[in-house]
Write a protein that holds these residues in place. Sequence first.
Motif, PDB file in Angstrom:
ATOM      1  N   GLN A 120     -66.526  50.385   0.186  1.00  0.00           N
ATOM      2  CA  GLN A 120     -66.052  49.696   1.416  1.00  0.00           C
ATOM      3  C   GLN A 120     -65.178  48.552   0.656  1.00  0.00           C
ATOM      4  O   GLN A 120     -65.450  48.063  -0.365  1.00  0.00           O
ATOM      5  N   GLY A 121     -64.209  48.083   1.385  1.00  0.00           N
ATOM      6  CA  GLY A 121     -63.488  46.612   1.256  1.00  0.00           C
ATOM      7  C   GLY A 121     -64.471  45.844   0.772  1.00  0.00           C
ATOM      8  O   GLY A 121     -65.596  45.641   1.373  1.00  0.00           O
ATOM      9  N   PHE A 122     -64.288  44.995  -0.337  1.00  0.00           N
ATOM     10  CA  PHE A 122     -64.929  44.002  -0.749  1.00  0.00           C
ATOM     11  C   PHE A 122     -64.586  42.580  -0.287  1.00  0.00           C
ATOM     12  O   PHE A 122     -63.468  42.283  -0.708  1.00  0.00           O
ATOM     13  N   ASN A 123     -65.092  42.029   0.693  1.00  0.00           N
ATOM     14  CA  ASN A 123     -64.909  40.558   1.103  1.00  0.00           C
ATOM     15  C   ASN A 123     -65.183  39.467   0.261  1.00  0.00           C
ATOM     16  O   ASN A 123     -66.529  39.099   0.233  1.00  0.00           O
ATOM     17  N   THR A 124     -64.334  38.858  -0.288  1.00  0.00           N
ATOM     18  CA  THR A 124     -64.837  37.991  -1.510  1.00  0.00           C
ATOM     19  C   THR A 124     -65.292  36.620  -0.907  1.00  0.00           C
ATOM     20  O   THR A 124     -66.244  36.303  -1.487  1.00  0.00           O
ATOM     21  N   GLY A 162     -59.069  34.865  -0.841  1.00  0.00           N
ATOM     22  CA  GLY A 162     -59.695  35.411  -1.637  1.00  0.00           C
ATOM     23  C   GLY A 162     -59.310  35.013  -3.213  1.00  0.00           C
ATOM     24  O   GLY A 162     -60.409  35.238  -4.028  1.00  0.00           O
ATOM     25  N   GLY A 163     -58.201  34.859  -3.589  1.00  0.00           N
ATOM     26  CA  GLY A 163     -57.931  34.578  -4.996  1.00  0.00           C
ATOM     27  C   GLY A 163     -58.602  33.336  -5.685  1.00  0.00           C
ATOM     28  O   GLY A 163     -59.159  33.296  -6.570  1.00  0.00           O
ATOM     29  N   LEU A 164     -58.633  32.279  -4.533  1.00  0.00           N
ATOM     30  CA  LEU A 164     -59.094  31.043  -5.052  1.00  0.00           C
ATOM     31  C   LEU A 164     -60.622  31.356  -5.055  1.00  0.00           C
ATOM     32  O   LEU A 164     -61.072  30.575  -6.217  1.00  0.00           O
ATOM     33  N   VAL A 165     -61.317  32.136  -4.287  1.00  0.00           N
ATOM     34  CA  VAL A 165     -62.611  32.013  -4.434  1.00  0.00           C
ATOM     35  C   VAL A 165     -62.821  32.817  -5.733  1.00  0.00           C
ATOM     36  O   VAL A 165     -63.966  32.725  -6.599  1.00  0.00           O
ATOM     37  N   ILE A 166     -62.168  33.829  -6.179  1.00  0.00           N
ATOM     38  CA  ILE A 166     -62.289  34.610  -7.463  1.00  0.00           C
ATOM     39  C   ILE A 166     -62.289  33.860  -8.782  1.00  0.00           C
ATOM     40  O   ILE A 166     -63.088  33.525  -9.564  1.00  0.00           O
ATOM     41  N   GLN A 167     -61.371  32.921  -8.626  1.00  0.00           N
ATOM     42  CA  GLN A 167     -60.937  31.862  -9.632  1.00  0.00           C
ATOM     43  C   GLN A 167     -62.353  30.879  -9.676  1.00  0.00           C
ATOM     44  O   GLN A 167     -62.429  30.543 -10.674  1.00  0.00           O
ATOM     45  N   THR A 168     -62.397  30.285  -8.565  1.00  0.00           N
ATOM     46  CA  THR A 168     -63.567  29.434  -8.421  1.00  0.00           C
ATOM     47  C   THR A 168     -64.979  30.149  -9.110  1.00  0.00           C
ATOM     48  O   THR A 168     -65.641  29.559  -9.942  1.00  0.00           O
ATOM     49  N   VAL A 169     -65.384  31.154  -8.702  1.00  0.00           N
ATOM     50  CA  VAL A 169     -66.539  31.683  -9.412  1.00  0.00           C
ATOM     51  C   VAL A 169     -66.699  31.980 -10.880  1.00  0.00           C
ATOM     52  O   VAL A 169     -67.462  32.048 -11.574  1.00  0.00           O
ATOM     53  N   CYS A 170     -65.257  32.366 -11.328  1.00  0.00           N
ATOM     54  CA  CYS A 170     -65.047  32.554 -12.695  1.00  0.00           C
ATOM     55  C   CYS A 170     -65.134  31.373 -13.190  1.00  0.00           C
ATOM     56  O   CYS A 170     -65.796  31.094 -14.458  1.00  0.00           O
ATOM     57  N   ALA A 171     -64.656  30.018 -12.826  1.00  0.00           N
ATOM     58  CA  ALA A 171     -64.707  28.787 -13.426  1.00  0.00           C
ATOM     59  C   ALA A 171     -66.202  28.272 -13.475  1.00  0.00           C
ATOM     60  O   ALA A 171     -66.554  27.612 -14.529  1.00  0.00           O
ATOM     61  N   MET A 172     -67.039  28.814 -12.663  1.00  0.00           N
ATOM     62  CA  MET A 172     -68.303  28.481 -12.478  1.00  0.00           C
ATOM     63  C   MET A 172     -69.224  29.291 -13.441  1.00  0.00           C
ATOM     64  O   MET A 172     -70.234  29.003 -13.715  1.00  0.00           O
ATOM     65  N   GLY A 173     -68.636  30.343 -13.889  1.00  0.00           N
ATOM     66  CA  GLY A 173     -69.249  31.221 -14.982  1.00  0.00           C
ATOM     67  C   GLY A 173     -70.455  32.125 -14.172  1.00  0.00           C
ATOM     68  O   GLY A 173     -71.197  32.841 -14.726  1.00  0.00           O
ATOM     69  N   LEU A 177     -65.313  48.818  -6.889  1.00  0.00           N
ATOM     70  CA  LEU A 177     -64.828  48.838  -5.465  1.00  0.00           C
ATOM     71  C   LEU A 177     -63.568  49.450  -5.308  1.00  0.00           C
ATOM     72  O   LEU A 177     -62.788  49.688  -6.323  1.00  0.00           O
ATOM     73  N   PRO A 178     -63.312  49.732  -4.127  1.00  0.00           N
ATOM     74  CA  PRO A 178     -61.809  50.110  -3.843  1.00  0.00           C
ATOM     75  C   PRO A 178     -60.916  48.958  -3.471  1.00  0.00           C
ATOM     76  O   PRO A 178     -59.720  49.033  -4.569  1.00  0.00           O
ATOM     77  N   ILE A 179     -60.918  48.189  -2.879  1.00  0.00           N
ATOM     78  CA  ILE A 179     -60.192  46.927  -2.676  1.00  0.00           C
ATOM     79  C   ILE A 179     -60.707  45.567  -2.349  1.00  0.00           C
ATOM     80  O   ILE A 179     -62.013  45.698  -2.079  1.00  0.00           O
ATOM     81  N   THR A 180     -60.097  44.504  -2.354  1.00  0.00           N
ATOM     82  CA  THR A 180     -60.959  43.354  -1.807  1.00  0.00           C
ATOM     83  C   THR A 180     -60.148  43.165  -0.501  1.00  0.00           C
ATOM     84  O   THR A 180     -59.095  43.524  -0.252  1.00  0.00           O
ATOM     85  N   ILE A 181     -60.976  42.670   0.444  1.00  0.00           N
ATOM     86  CA  ILE A 181     -60.621  42.533   1.906  1.00  0.00           C
ATOM     87  C   ILE A 181     -61.022  41.091   2.322  1.00  0.00           C
ATOM     88  O   ILE A 181     -61.528  40.453   1.675  1.00  0.00           O
ATOM     89  N   GLY A 182     -60.289  40.473   3.455  1.00  0.00           N
ATOM     90  CA  GLY A 182     -60.584  39.316   3.999  1.00  0.00           C
ATOM     91  C   GLY A 182     -59.658  38.246   4.000  1.00  0.00           C
ATOM     92  O   GLY A 182     -58.518  38.641   3.915  1.00  0.00           O
ATOM     93  N   SER A 183     -60.257  37.069   3.841  1.00  0.00           N
ATOM     94  CA  SER A 183     -59.510  35.666   4.073  1.00  0.00           C
ATOM     95  C   SER A 183     -58.333  35.666   2.841  1.00  0.00           C
ATOM     96  O   SER A 183     -58.419  36.271   1.686  1.00  0.00           O
ATOM     97  N   THR A 184     -57.263  34.910   2.958  1.00  0.00           N
ATOM     98  CA  THR A 184     -56.382  34.504   2.193  1.00  0.00           C
ATOM     99  C   THR A 184     -56.788  33.727   1.054  1.00  0.00           C
ATOM    100  O   THR A 184     -56.002  33.662   0.034  1.00  0.00           O
ATOM    101  N   LEU A 211     -54.350  39.270  -3.743  1.00  0.00           N
ATOM    102  CA  LEU A 211     -55.042  38.126  -3.768  1.00  0.00           C
ATOM    103  C   LEU A 211     -56.184  38.224  -4.937  1.00  0.00           C
ATOM    104  O   LEU A 211     -56.177  37.157  -5.607  1.00  0.00           O
ATOM    105  N   ALA A 212     -56.746  39.428  -5.013  1.00  0.00           N
ATOM    106  CA  ALA A 212     -57.629  39.725  -6.320  1.00  0.00           C
ATOM    107  C   ALA A 212     -56.933  39.498  -7.524  1.00  0.00           C
ATOM    108  O   ALA A 212     -57.355  38.933  -8.505  1.00  0.00           O
ATOM    109  N   ALA A 213     -55.463  40.177  -7.549  1.00  0.00           N
ATOM    110  CA  ALA A 213     -54.896  39.905  -9.003  1.00  0.00           C
ATOM    111  C   ALA A 213     -54.705  38.379  -8.980  1.00  0.00           C
ATOM    112  O   ALA A 213     -54.907  37.956 -10.466  1.00  0.00           O
ATOM    113  N   SER A 214     -54.229  37.695  -8.172  1.00  0.00           N
ATOM    114  CA  SER A 214     -54.038  36.425  -8.474  1.00  0.00           C
ATOM    115  C   SER A 214     -55.204  35.612  -8.741  1.00  0.00           C
ATOM    116  O   SER A 214     -55.351  34.788  -9.974  1.00  0.00           O
TER     117      SER A 214
END
Length: 146
Positions: A23-27, A73-84, A64-71, A99-102
Motif C-alpha cells: 500500500q502507499g507508504f506514508n513517510t 515527505g521529501g524533507l522527511v526522507i532527506q532528514t532520515v538519510c542525513a541521520m543515517g 513499495l508502490p508509491i509514497t503518500i501523505g504530507s507534503t 516528493l520521494a524523488a526530491s
Amino acid sequence: MKEFKGRVIAPGNWEGEAVVTRQGFNTLATFQKSAMANKSEVIAADQNNADLFGKNITGKALCLPITIGSTTGGLVIQTVCAMGINPKCFLFSEHIDSLAASGIVLARVWENSDVIAVDKLGEEFLNTVQTGDRIKVTEDGTVTIL
C-alpha cells in the motif's frame, strides 16, 4: 531467483534484506517518531500500514508502490538519510512521486547519502517480493530477488 529491471533514480550496488508494503507508504507517519526521538534505527510507526508497522526498516530495501501523505515527505526522507537511519534502497513498483524523488535527490546531493532508488519495477515485482527476501540491486536498475 527472479530479476526485474526498473528506471534508476539514484544508482548504486547493494545486497540485503527486503521489507515490503503493498500500500502507499506514508513517510511522515512512518519516520517521524524515530527521527524526532533521535533513534539509531527506524521502527515503522504508521499504524495504518500493517505490512510495516513495528518493523525495523533501517538499512533495508524498502519495496513499495508509491509514497503518500504530507507534503513534507521529501524533507522527511532527506532528514532520515542525513541521520543515517534510512532504508538503504527505495524500490518502487510504480513511477516515483515528486516528493520521494526530491527527498532522495536532496539526500544524495546535500547529505552525501548513498541511498539507492529505482522505480517502475512493475506490479509483478511487488506481487513477488516478500519481507525477509534477499535482494540484489545493481546500478543499472536491475533488482534480483535471490
